[in-house]
Write an enzyme that holds these catalytic residues in place. Structure first.
Site, mmCIF file in Angstrom:
data_model
loop_
_atom_site.group_PDB
_atom_site.id
_atom_site.type_symbol
_atom_site.label_atom_id
_atom_site.label_comp_id
_atom_site.label_asym_id
_atom_site.label_seq_id
_atom_site.Cartn_x
_atom_site.Cartn_y
_atom_site.Cartn_z
ATOM 1 N N LEU A 34 -6.196 20.737 -7.577
ATOM 2 C CA LEU A 34 -6.057 21.225 -6.187
ATOM 3 C C LEU A 34 -6.833 20.366 -5.186
ATOM 4 C CD1 LEU A 34 -6.151 25.102 -6.771
ATOM 5 C CD2 LEU A 34 -4.159 23.597 -6.592
ATOM 6 N N LEU A 60 -7.988 16.079 -14.553
ATOM 7 C CA LEU A 60 -7.623 15.161 -15.645
ATOM 8 C C LEU A 60 -8.844 14.451 -16.226
ATOM 9 C CD1 LEU A 60 -4.438 13.307 -14.327
ATOM 10 C CD2 LEU A 60 -4.555 14.885 -16.258
ATOM 11 N N SER A 125 5.727 3.881 -8.503
ATOM 12 C CA SER A 125 5.991 3.745 -7.076
ATOM 13 C C SER A 125 6.577 2.372 -6.794
ATOM 14 C CB SER A 125 4.656 3.883 -6.341
ATOM 15 O OG SER A 125 4.757 3.427 -5.018
ATOM 16 N N TYR A 149 -4.665 1.292 -4.800
ATOM 17 C CA TYR A 149 -3.715 2.322 -5.216
ATOM 18 C C TYR A 149 -2.574 1.689 -6.020
ATOM 19 C CZ TYR A 149 0.389 5.350 -4.893
ATOM 20 O OH TYR A 149 1.522 6.074 -5.196
ATOM 21 N N LYS A 153 -1.187 2.024 -10.152
ATOM 22 C CA LYS A 153 0.173 2.278 -10.655
ATOM 23 C C LYS A 153 0.618 1.164 -11.609
ATOM 24 C CE LYS A 153 0.985 6.143 -8.565
ATOM 25 N NZ LYS A 153 0.980 7.376 -9.336
ATOM 26 N N ASN A 179 10.578 6.039 -0.811
ATOM 27 C CA ASN A 179 9.833 6.826 0.192
ATOM 28 C C ASN A 179 10.314 8.277 0.223
ATOM 29 O OD1 ASN A 179 9.589 3.900 0.951
ATOM 30 N ND2 ASN A 179 8.243 4.767 2.484
ATOM 31 N N ASP A 295 1.666 -4.083 5.301
ATOM 32 C CA ASP A 295 3.029 -3.549 5.274
ATOM 33 C C ASP A 295 4.068 -4.651 5.034
ATOM 34 O OD1 ASP A 295 2.429 -0.920 5.604
ATOM 35 O OD2 ASP A 295 3.161 -0.754 7.663
HETATM 36 P P1 NAD Z 1 0.378 14.945 -3.900
HETATM 37 O O1 NAD Z 1 -0.978 14.484 -3.507
HETATM 38 O O2 NAD Z 1 1.038 15.967 -3.057
HETATM 39 O O3 NAD Z 1 0.361 15.464 -5.415
HETATM 40 C C1 NAD Z 1 -0.508 14.930 -6.390
HETATM 41 C C2 NAD Z 1 -1.269 16.075 -7.016
HETATM 42 O O4 NAD Z 1 -2.161 15.570 -8.000
HETATM 43 C C3 NAD Z 1 -2.105 16.867 -6.011
HETATM 44 O O5 NAD Z 1 -1.753 18.233 -6.085
HETATM 45 C C4 NAD Z 1 -3.553 16.636 -6.464
HETATM 46 O O6 NAD Z 1 -4.368 17.760 -6.216
HETATM 47 C C5 NAD Z 1 -3.368 16.335 -7.940
HETATM 48 N N1 NAD Z 1 -4.427 15.532 -8.546
HETATM 49 C C6 NAD Z 1 -4.931 14.358 -8.120
HETATM 50 N N2 NAD Z 1 -5.880 13.926 -8.960
HETATM 51 C C7 NAD Z 1 -5.980 14.852 -9.957
HETATM 52 C C8 NAD Z 1 -6.791 14.975 -11.111
HETATM 53 N N3 NAD Z 1 -7.717 14.077 -11.417
HETATM 54 N N4 NAD Z 1 -6.621 16.058 -11.907
HETATM 55 C C9 NAD Z 1 -5.705 16.993 -11.614
HETATM 56 N N5 NAD Z 1 -4.915 16.941 -10.523
HETATM 57 C C10 NAD Z 1 -5.064 15.872 -9.710
HETATM 58 O O7 NAD Z 1 1.293 13.640 -4.008
HETATM 59 P P2 NAD Z 1 2.874 13.513 -4.190
HETATM 60 O O8 NAD Z 1 3.417 12.907 -2.949
HETATM 61 O O9 NAD Z 1 3.453 14.754 -4.718
HETATM 62 O O10 NAD Z 1 2.904 12.373 -5.303
HETATM 63 C C11 NAD Z 1 3.005 12.668 -6.684
HETATM 64 C C12 NAD Z 1 2.889 11.376 -7.472
HETATM 65 O O11 NAD Z 1 3.900 10.469 -7.042
HETATM 66 C C13 NAD Z 1 1.557 10.651 -7.273
HETATM 67 O O12 NAD Z 1 1.161 10.100 -8.509
HETATM 68 C C14 NAD Z 1 1.903 9.557 -6.291
HETATM 69 O O13 NAD Z 1 1.060 8.436 -6.428
HETATM 70 C C15 NAD Z 1 3.336 9.232 -6.684
HETATM 71 N N6 NAD Z 1 4.132 8.641 -5.573
HETATM 72 C C16 NAD Z 1 4.215 9.311 -4.382
HETATM 73 C C17 NAD Z 1 4.941 8.742 -3.329
HETATM 74 C C18 NAD Z 1 5.039 9.431 -1.996
HETATM 75 O O14 NAD Z 1 5.368 8.775 -1.012
HETATM 76 N N7 NAD Z 1 4.801 10.745 -1.904
HETATM 77 C C19 NAD Z 1 5.585 7.500 -3.504
HETATM 78 C C20 NAD Z 1 5.484 6.869 -4.738
HETATM 79 C C21 NAD Z 1 4.754 7.454 -5.770
HETATM 80 N N1 UFG Z 2 4.973 3.594 10.158
HETATM 81 C C1 UFG Z 2 4.817 3.595 11.527
HETATM 82 N N2 UFG Z 2 3.963 4.494 12.085
HETATM 83 C C2 UFG Z 2 3.270 5.407 11.339
HETATM 84 C C3 UFG Z 2 3.439 5.412 9.930
HETATM 85 C C4 UFG Z 2 4.297 4.477 9.376
HETATM 86 O O1 UFG Z 2 5.416 2.796 12.237
HETATM 87 O O2 UFG Z 2 2.483 6.185 11.908
HETATM 88 C C5 UFG Z 2 5.922 2.640 9.547
HETATM 89 C C6 UFG Z 2 5.279 1.694 8.548
HETATM 90 O O3 UFG Z 2 4.757 0.564 9.195
HETATM 91 C C7 UFG Z 2 6.462 1.404 7.618
HETATM 92 C C8 UFG Z 2 7.274 2.696 7.639
HETATM 93 O O4 UFG Z 2 6.861 3.387 8.805
HETATM 94 O O5 UFG Z 2 7.263 0.384 8.178
HETATM 95 C C9 UFG Z 2 7.008 3.583 6.426
HETATM 96 O O6 UFG Z 2 5.612 3.803 6.292
HETATM 97 P P1 UFG Z 2 5.019 4.901 5.289
HETATM 98 O O7 UFG Z 2 3.535 4.871 5.442
HETATM 99 O O8 UFG Z 2 5.707 6.200 5.498
HETATM 100 O O9 UFG Z 2 5.467 4.379 3.858
HETATM 101 P P2 UFG Z 2 5.153 3.010 3.110
HETATM 102 O O10 UFG Z 2 6.452 2.396 2.750
HETATM 103 O O11 UFG Z 2 4.186 2.179 3.846
HETATM 104 O O12 UFG Z 2 4.377 3.522 1.821
HETATM 105 C C10 UFG Z 2 4.889 4.588 1.012
HETATM 106 C C11 UFG Z 2 3.716 5.292 0.334
HETATM 107 C C12 UFG Z 2 3.036 4.346 -0.609
HETATM 108 C C13 UFG Z 2 4.039 3.814 -1.582
HETATM 109 C C14 UFG Z 2 5.189 3.164 -0.850
HETATM 110 C C15 UFG Z 2 6.250 2.731 -1.815
HETATM 111 O O13 UFG Z 2 2.778 5.730 1.296
HETATM 112 O O14 UFG Z 2 2.056 5.041 -1.315
HETATM 113 O O15 UFG Z 2 5.767 4.106 0.063
HETATM 114 O O16 UFG Z 2 6.672 3.815 -2.565
HETATM 115 F F1 UFG Z 2 3.427 2.902 -2.344
#
Ligand code: NAD
Ligand code: UFG
Length: 337
Positions: A34, A60, A125, A149, A153, A179, A295
């Site tokens: 959480l 974890l 990712s 980060y 991954k 995304n 970016d």
């Molecule tokens: P999120 O933060 O909403 O969910 C991740 C969850 O993991 C959270 O509920 C957090 O409390 C839990 N967590 C973190 N560390 C922990 C630990 N040590 N033990 C137990 N629980 C732990 O994020 P999300 O957007 O749902 O992303 C889920 C997964 O997908 C992540 O691994 C993230 O890196 C990956 N991912 C997300 C995106 C995105 O844009 N949302 C894109 C690519 C990959």
């Molecule tokens: N952007 C803006 N203004 C903002 C936020 C974002 O112009 O306030 C632009 C960024 O420059 C980018 C696009 O919107 O061009 C998307 O940005 P995001 O931050 O939403 O997403 P990213 O592609 O940068 O990154 C996301 C996740 C990363 C992940 C990546 C690939 O945040 O963790 O997608 O999966 F690694």
């Protein structure tokens, strides 16, 4: 494969996936510390599905607690979402990210191995493609990390490849999300970022709801048709369904497999603003600001492998992503609080 442990199951993608798992008759146990989510998300999932989900507040990094969980249940597989995901924070606190994401995953794999649970779906990712100089990106594209980060991954992908190579009883699916945006159509679960959002879609919805004054568009001098960055936005429910398909694939004992989960379509920041305004009849005030360091100009997926091998294809449009994100935000202006 019936009984599934979902790590990070109260988070954004995890909660949507738990709902899809329940709809597909899986027995689901959720664990999360959480740190970046609230238990309320799971309560909403239970209400939407009319089903109960066992929840365990476990970190974890607490290996004995993880072992206890595997002693209590007989899991067939694990979907592993738990991890920290804020790029900026990972630059400031690399040790936190390496410990949490990598050590956390090592603990999970060790406990799985000890308990002969060898089916795993891992949240990777598009960040593993680094700063790509061309798109669409196939799964065979060269890999690199441009921040801690991303390095977590990439490292976990390598660890899981080595693990499967050493012990062919393991079946592992690496899912590289592009995304993920949007929310369940009920508007009862969605993305609930802490503080000012880093990502585009939650920033847009918070501007639309009046919590933030205006959007800064990071860079209008990229080599793209309108000068703003291009990404592959995908509805979170499509991502969730991708996990059901990935579990089905693991039944075929494929070894280690890797799939992009995206739509295969690139949209610019200005396209997103336009789509949001059209879908929801609201205005998004914005200004152009300097590029955000690190970016990429353009990043979108080649999704043909997932289509071919998982029989999965994203079906929601940009309009629907914007509509559902807005529905969630207006129904829950302060998130799960
Ligand atoms: P999120 O933060 O909403 O969910 C991740 C969850 O993991 C959270 O509920 C957090 O409390 C839990 N967590 C973190 N560390 C922990 C630990 N040590 N033990 C137990 N629980 C732990 O994020 P999300 O957007 O749902 O992303 C889920 C997964 O997908 C992540 O691994 C993230 O890196 C990956 N991912 C997300 C995106 C995105 O844009 N949302 C894109 C690519 C990959
Ligand atoms: N952007 C803006 N203004 C903002 C936020 C974002 O112009 O306030 C632009 C960024 O420059 C980018 C696009 O919107 O061009 C998307 O940005 P995001 O931050 O939403 O997403 P990213 O592609 O940068 O990154 C996301 C996740 C990363 C992940 C990546 C690939 O945040 O963790 O997608 O999966 F690694």
């Amino acid at each position: 494969m019936k009984s599934i442990l979902v790590t990070g199951g109260t988070g954004f993608i995890g909660s949507h996936t738990v709902l899809e798992l329940l709809a597909n008759n899986y027995q689901v146990v959720v664990m999360d510390n959480l740190r970046n989510s609230k238990i309320e998300s799971l309560k909403r999932v239970e209400k939407l599905s009319n089903m109960h989900v066992d929840f365990h507040k476990i970190d974890l990094l607490d290996k004995p607690a993880l072992s206890g969980l595997f002693n209590k249940y007989k899991f067939d597989g694990v979907i592993h979402f738990a991890g920290l995901k804020a790029v900026g924070e990972s630059v400031e606190k690399p040790l936190l990210y390496y410990t949490n994401n990598i050590t956390g995953t090592l603990n999970l794999c060790e406990v799985m191995q000890e308990n002969q649970v060898k089916n795993l779906v891992f949240s990777s990712s598009a960040t593993v493609y680094g700063n790509p100089d061309q798109s669409p990106l196939t799964e065979n594209e060269s890999l690199s990390a441009v921040n801690p980060y991303g390095q977590t991954k990439l490292t976990i992908e390598f660890i899981l490849k080595d693990l499967q190579h050493a012990d062919s009883d393991w079946n592992i699916s690496l899912l590289r999300y592009f995304n993920p945006v949007g929310a369940h159509k009920s508007g009862d679960i969605g993305e609930d970022p802490h503080g000012i959002p880093n990502n585009l879609m939650p920033f847009i919805t918070q501007v639309a709801v009046g919590k933030l004054k205006e959007l800064s568009v990071f860079g209008n001098d990229y080599p793209t048709p309108d000068g703003t960055g291009i990404r592959d936005y995908i509805h979170v429910v499509d991502v969730a369904i991708g996990h059901i398909k990935a579990l089905e694939k693991l039944r075929e004992k494929p070894g280690l497999v890797t799939y992009n989960l995206g739509t295969g379509k690139g949209s610019s920041v200005l396209d997103m603003i336009q789509a949001f305004e059209n879908a929801n009849s609201v205005k998004i005030p914005y200004k152009f600001a300097p590029r955000r360091p690190g970016d990429a100009a353009i990043c979108y997926a080649d999704v043909s492998k997932a289509e071919r091998e998982l029989n999965w294809k994203a079906k929601y449009s940009l309009q629907e992503m914007c509509r559902d994100a807005w529905n969630w935000q207006t129904k829950n202006p302060t998130g799960f609080d």
